[in-house]
Design an enzyme around this catalytic site. Structure first.
Site, PDB file in Angstrom:
ATOM      1  N   ASP A 135       3.968  -0.074  13.582  1.00 23.57           N
ATOM      2  CA  ASP A 135       2.795  -0.940  12.749  1.00 23.57           C
ATOM      3  C   ASP A 135       2.034  -1.776  14.086  1.00 23.57           C
ATOM      4  O   ASP A 135       2.687  -2.100  15.057  1.00 23.57           O
ATOM      5  CB  ASP A 135       3.554  -2.040  12.030  1.00 23.57           C
ATOM      6  CG  ASP A 135       2.701  -2.921  11.547  1.00 23.57           C
ATOM      7  OD1 ASP A 135       2.179  -2.664  10.389  1.00 23.57           O
ATOM      8  OD2 ASP A 135       2.715  -4.180  11.948  1.00 23.57           O
TER       9      ASP A 135
ATOM     10  N   GLU B 118       0.051   3.110  14.329  1.00 26.36           N
ATOM     11  CA  GLU B 118      -1.106   2.499  13.470  1.00 26.36           C
ATOM     12  C   GLU B 118      -2.166   1.665  14.271  1.00 26.36           C
ATOM     13  O   GLU B 118      -1.530   0.790  14.963  1.00 26.36           O
ATOM     14  CB  GLU B 118      -0.786   1.585  12.279  1.00 26.36           C
ATOM     15  CG  GLU B 118      -1.582   1.000  11.564  1.00 26.36           C
ATOM     16  CD  GLU B 118      -1.597  -0.153  11.141  1.00 26.36           C
ATOM     17  OE1 GLU B 118      -0.594  -1.343  11.903  1.00 26.36           O
ATOM     18  OE2 GLU B 118      -2.321  -1.083  10.273  1.00 26.36           O
TER      19      GLU B 118
HETATM   20  C1  GLC Z   1      -0.445  -3.661   9.668  1.00 27.14           C
HETATM   21  C2  GLC Z   1       0.198  -3.507   8.244  1.00 27.14           C
HETATM   22  C3  GLC Z   1      -0.375  -4.764   7.247  1.00 27.14           C
HETATM   23  C4  GLC Z   1       0.076  -5.919   7.888  1.00 27.14           C
HETATM   24  C5  GLC Z   1      -0.103  -5.936   9.365  1.00 27.14           C
HETATM   25  C6  GLC Z   1       0.761  -6.939  10.104  1.00 27.14           C
HETATM   26  O1  GLC Z   1      -1.746  -3.439   9.594  1.00 27.14           O
HETATM   27  O2  GLC Z   1      -0.325  -2.290   7.736  1.00 27.14           O
HETATM   28  O3  GLC Z   1      -0.343  -4.605   6.187  1.00 27.14           O
HETATM   29  O4  GLC Z   1      -0.367  -6.986   7.206  1.00 27.14           O
HETATM   30  O5  GLC Z   1       0.080  -4.770  10.075  1.00 27.14           O
HETATM   31  O6  GLC Z   1       2.104  -6.772  10.066  1.00 27.14           O
END
Ligand code: GLC
Ligand code: MG
Length: 679
Positions: free
Chosen positions: A301, A371
């Site tokens: 993440d 991500e």
């Molecule tokens: C990522 C997740 C999102 C979350 C963020 C903070 O972008 O996809 O949902 O709020 O991280 O952890």
């Protein structure tokens, strides 16, 4: 016949004790004129010893004498060298076959990755929130869809300020979702069904309720530098102009410690300090913990936020004339000091190396996806693919198709696809995301008219498709009133709320769309269209979004051209985006024609010489057009219609159009032996 007359042993020792020519002590036979003697030195043509044949039970010496005769020696040598030659040939063929075989595809390449948002998938205990047991009860759904990899958004113990992305204990399951036993049962059941489980892993921050943070704020000697702390003014706690992704300053003053801490997301999500080796070790230990439990991979993440510049200087404003006090969102600043800092990729490579130590077991490859939203800075995203020699992500998420609704046209679709294909390092594996828990549902942003054609695009492009739960049935965003807002981002600014795309999965026309069949509560409202848009109804309808998703996914997994073949652009205009998928050596190829535009059109592909003049539609998103025969000069598509056309050709397109074609790893098909080989 008396024994001894015809089979007399020339080496026989007479009872009178006279030693024969083959007496054990006699190494060189005495030459006698006696017709019973063995004339070993004589040429067979000379005749005499021809009357003596080898016989069973010859003493070793006699045998050796026979065996050194040319006719035995030569034969033996021929056989020996033949054996050597055959063995070498076999080894050479084996090496050649291994060297020629294309790499087997990983499980993460052959199946789409399906994202489950656990709060919203299936509620087994009737508290209005989905749970792990609920996911387990719905595993049939993945098998029905032919999906073999499931990424589950976080279910760690959490105060749920960001619905699980604020982790209080990385080694525990939140009671809302179940227990560790439930998790272990789910994983075991998934593995027994040949399904892979990908964990969401949140390294950038913890919850402010995490034990580490509590110890850090009281300056425990071991934990004091676990987070990013700096001196600041309690009444104006902004040591610099950095802003949180959820809006406003990314600094919060902590009364206990008397300093400010950094949070790139909510104030309840303090950023970990990755410059501290103890923090890095903690994360490595957590990776070991979950891999040890048997998970099949991680979705990492928010990785671009892992490190921040230590100098804490103000970030440059996008508009230098904007009054600094109005700088409150990430769009107001160039995030030069808070994202993609030097050292970030070293962290990821280190984690990758840990993950790889668990991949050595055959058939247990562990996967990693990162991500990072880098928007138009595509090269930053591509860095996560790393280099041919150092591994990092199997692929970074490709979010470009999320922008499809901005301008539905064939050219735009091609542009977005090309952003990835044209920038991806050679030999790497693509992937495509059209929806997730942070972005509007595609059926809402692009419009229902385009749901099917978008799924067709997703499932016919090269690389791994990613499907957010509900997209396989064309679920839409829900409308949220001010009082219904749950998402913290929506509390800051309702238009940023991610609640609309997180509504309960629509399983059936029953109470709560079959999401919670026990009580009348759901944590977010169910979409009112659930009576027609649901899994049960769509299973009965061969023309449904679900049926088409399933068909395309099965086609993708059964056809080599889709799995590992060439991807070639053929045509793009204001309406249509068209490409083909083919594999060298295979006559069967596929032409895809997708109408993302605003009008029905006839596309003329007569200039594409490699296509046959007439072609038959294998599948149309408009079921009535299945089986339709088109001339290649007149391929008709309606608004939002997509066609998969299967055709047969001996002439491949890619050799003559290298600039329009892409492939990850080239393979060819050999008809005669029915094998694939590297070419
Ligand atoms: C990522 C997740 C999102 C979350 C963020 C903070 O972008 O996809 O949902 O709020 O991280 O952890
Ligand atoms: Mg950080």
């Amino acid at each position: 016949m008396e024994l001894g007359e015809c089979t007399r042993n020339p080496g026989y020792q007479d009872s009178d004790g006279t030693a024969s020519a083959a007496d054990t002590n006699t190494t060189v036979p005495e030459e006698k004129e006696d017709s019973t003697s063995v004339k070993l030195e004589q040429h067979p043509a000379e005749g005499e010893y021809m009357q003596f044949k080898p016989y069973a039970g010859m003493p070793k010496e006699v045998l050796l004498q026979y065996s050194s005769q040319a006719r035995y020696r030569v034969t033996r040598e021929i056989v020996f060298w033949l054996t050597v030659a055959c063995t070498l040939a076999l080894v050479a063929v084996t090496i050649a076959v291994i060297a020629m075989s294309p790499r087997c595809m990983g499980w993460w390449q052959t199946t789409p990755v399906y994202q489950v948002y656990p709060r919203s998938f299936y509620d087994s205990d009737g508290d209005g929130v989905g749970d792990l047991k609920g996911i387990q009860q719905k595993l049939d759904h993945f098998q029905y869809l032919n999906i073999k990899a499931v990424w589950i958004s976080p279910f760690y113990r959490s105060p749920m300020k960001d619905f699980g992305y604020d982790v209080e204990d990385f080694r525990d399951i939140d009671p809302l979702f179940g227990t560790m036993k439930d998790f272990e049962e789910l994983l075991a059941e998934m593995h027994s069904r040949d399904l892979k489980l990908i964990m969401d892993f949140i390294p950038n921050h913890t919850s402010d309720r995490h034990r580490w943070f509590n110890l850090s704020r009281i300056r425990d000697p071991h934990y004091k530098d676990y987070y990013v702390w700096t001196d600041c003014n309690a009444s104006f706690p902004k040591p610099n102009n950095w802003v949180s992704i959820f809006g406003n300053s990314s600094w919060t003053y902590d009364e206990v410690r008397g300093q400010c801490y950094l949070h790139q997301f909510l104030k309840e999500q303090p950023d970990l300090n990755f410059r501290n080796p103890d923090v890095r070790q903690e994360i490595v230990d957590l990776i070991h913990f979950w891999l040890g439990k048997g998970v099949d991979g991680f979705r990492m993440d928010a990785v671009k936020h892992l490190l921040e510049a230590q100098h804490l200087r103000d970030e440059p404003q996008v508009d230098p004339n904007q009054p600094p006090e109005t700088v409150t969102t990430e769009w107001d600043l160039h995030s030069d000091y808070t994202t993609s800092q030097v050292g970030l990729h070293d962290l990821l490579r280190e984690w990758r190396a840990v993950i790889d130590t668990y991949s050595r077991e055959p058939g247990r490859y562990r996967f990693m996806v990162t991500e990072s939203y880098d928007y138009d800075e595509v090269w930053k995203t591509m860095m996560y693919y790393s280099t041919p020699l150092v591994k990092e992500s199997d692929f970074p998420f490709n979010f470009y198709l999320l922008d499809l609704p901005q301008n539905t046209s064939g050219l735009w679709a091609q542009h977005l696809v090309h952003l990835w294909m044209g920038n991806m390092p050679k030999g790497k594996w693509a992937n495509w995301v059209v929806g997730n828990h942070d972005r509007s549902r595609i059926a809402s942003s692009a419009g229902q008219a385009y749901t099917r054609v978008i799924n067709m695009l997703l499932l016919t492009l090269p690389g791994t498709p990613t499907t957010y739960y509900g997209e396989e049935i064309g679920m839409e965003n829900i409308n949220i009133t001010e009082s219904q807002v749950q998402d913290p981002a929506g509390k800051y600014n309702k238009s940023l709320s991610r609640d609309p795309e997180r509504s309960p999965m629509q399983w059936s026309g029953d109470m709560n769309a079959g999401f919670n069949i026990k009580t009348n509560i759901t944590w977010l409202p169910v979409h009112p269209n659930y009576e027609s848009v649901n899994v049960e109804v769509q299973k009965e309808d061969e023309g449904s979004v679900l049926a088409q998703y399933r068909f395309l996914n099965t086609l993708r997994q059964s056809e080599l051209s889709f799995q590992r073949g060439w991807f070639c652009y053929v045509h793009a205009d204001a309406n249509v985006f068209s490409y083909l998928r083919e594999l060298d050596g295979l006559d069967r190829a596929f032409l895809i024609v997708l109408n993302f535009g605003k009008e029905s059109v006839i596309t003329d592909l007569s200039s594409v010489l490699e296509l046959p003049d007439q072609m038959t539609v294998l599948m149309s998103t408009n079921r009535a057009n299945n089986g339709k025969v088109f001339k290649k000069s007149q391929i008709m598509t309606e608004v939002g219609e997509g066609l998969v056309i299967q055709y047969s050709t001996g002439t491949r397109y890619n050799p003559n159009h290298p600039n329009q074609c892409y492939i990850s790893e080239k393979a060819c098909y050999m008809k005669v032996m029915d094998i694939l080989y590297k070419c």
